[in-house]
Design an enzyme around this catalytic site. Structure first.
Site, PDB file in Angstrom:
ATOM      1  N   SER A  70      79.004  12.342  15.448  1.00  0.00           N
ATOM      2  CA  SER A  70      78.342  11.310  14.643  1.00  0.00           C
ATOM      3  C   SER A  70      79.210  10.788  13.491  1.00  0.00           C
ATOM      4  O   SER A  70      79.077   9.642  13.078  1.00  0.00           O
ATOM      5  CB  SER A  70      77.030  11.869  14.113  1.00  0.00           C
ATOM      6  OG  SER A  70      76.602  11.213  12.983  1.00  0.00           O
ATOM      7  N   LYS A 103      75.987  12.828   7.079  1.00  0.00           N
ATOM      8  CA  LYS A 103      75.871  11.360   7.178  1.00  0.00           C
ATOM      9  C   LYS A 103      76.458  10.707   5.944  1.00  0.00           C
ATOM     10  O   LYS A 103      76.663  11.349   4.918  1.00  0.00           O
ATOM     11  CB  LYS A 103      74.396  10.955   7.295  1.00  0.00           C
ATOM     12  CG  LYS A 103      73.683  11.468   8.537  1.00  0.00           C
ATOM     13  CD  LYS A 103      74.068  10.716   9.789  1.00  0.00           C
ATOM     14  CE  LYS A 103      73.494  11.378  11.029  1.00  0.00           C
ATOM     15  NZ  LYS A 103      74.001  10.813  12.265  1.00  0.00           N
TER      16      LYS A 103
END
Lengths: 166, 161
Positions: free
Chosen positions: A47, A89
């Site tokens: 990710s 993130k």
């Protein structure tokens, strides 16, 4: 032998009260430091490619947001039910901002934003949304996957454990 | 020094007592680990062992069992048959995938009922590349005839696109 005594003492110390005290303090100190101050992270997944690659290591600094606010483009860790499994993130919008993706290009408050950390460009389209108070908007650097498969969105600030360093 | 030895000995004895003593929390944790094992699909798993595992997974859950996954529009009480059918389907969809539970906390709001918060992690391989995924779950368990059965699974969706 005179030279082997210090080495022998170092490798096989006598189990004195002081030695055991030091051992207990060292163990406790290490545990507290690496569970509450600087949490070691093993990155698993793609990710955050290419900034943090699958299999690499980093540290989560839990103190990072004690005396400062979360800033746009900070990389943060987000908890699930604890600290052993977390999401990594990047914060791209703060509370009150509006956010939009047009053909993969990010627009914050109506203005186009350059994202030098993104290597795999996407064709994501996401209509304008406003970030709620107490929330930030997070997304991974790897935009090479479809929007449906990528975990991103508004998340409550109290879910953020800390910032990522190294 | 003698006092320290006694303290250490007592600490070890207390730890051993705590680790060996069976209690409801340990039973629930064991059931979670078993459920993870039964839902996992090793690459070499054939049809019969897979079916056997699905049946065993079904035995860990109540009839009916509630499942809620908002993003997939699932909010439904599943009968045991439906539940095991879905686990079998899940196993077929996630070949070579390992499930595991982490960061589990358990509370007992009343006798015979447990509220569990946990993170289920999936590690697998698809099309030659590894993948990892995780979900936070709110699980409820009820004690039936001395056994803890999972009665509800709710996926906590804390990220809103």
């Amino acid at each position: 032998m005179a030279t082997s005594n210090p080495l022998r003492k170092f490798l096989f110390p006598a189990l004195t009260r002081n030695y055991l005290k030091r051992l207990i303090f060292l163990g406790l100190g290490t545990y507290i430091f690496f569970s509450h101050v600087l949490i070691p992270l093993r990155i698993q997944g793609h990710s955050m490619d290419p900034t943090y690659r699958d299999g690499s290591f980093a540290f989560c600094s839990r103190q990072q947001y004690l005396f400062s606010e979360i800033e746009r483009f900070d990389v943060v860790t987000i908890r699930f039910s604890g600290h052993n499994v977390m999401l990594l993130k990047r914060v791209i919008a703060l509370a009150g901002d509006t956010l939009e993706f047009r053909e993969g290009t990010l627009y914050i408050n109506g203005e186009q934003v350059e994202e030098p950390y993104v290597q795999h460009h996407s064709s994501w389209n996401l209509p304008v949304r406003k970030i709620k108070p107490g929330f930030v908007y997070v997304v991974g650097d790897n935009r090479g996957t479809s929007m449906a498969r990528h975990k991103f969105g508004q998340v409550r600030i109290d879910r953020i454990i800390g910032g990522v360093i190294f | 020094m003698k006092l320290l030895r006694i303290f250490l000995l007592l600490s070890v004895a207390a730890l051993a007592f705590y680790l060996l003593l069976p209690n409801d929390e340990k039973k629930i944790r064991k059931n979670l680990d078993s459920l993870a094992e039964y839902c996992s699909s090793p690459s070499e798993e054939t049809a019969i062992p897979a079916l056997k595992k699905v049946m065993l997974a079904g035995k860990l859950c109540s009839d009916p069992c509630h499942v809620q996954i908002e993003s997939f529009d699932i909010n439904h009480n599943f009968s045991k048959k439906e539940f095991t059918d879905h686990i079998l389907m899940l196993k077929k969809m996630t070949l070579d995938t390992r499930f595991s539970f982490h960061d589990t906390s358990i509370e007992f709001p009343m006798d015979g009922k447990a509220d569990i918060v946990s993170t289920v992690r999936l590690d697998g391989e698809t099309k030659g590349s590894r993948f990892t995924d995780a979900y936070e779950l709110n699980i409820q368990a009820i004690k039936t005839d001395g056994n803890w059965l999972f009665s509800s699974f709710i996926v906590v969706e804390f990220m809103e696109k």
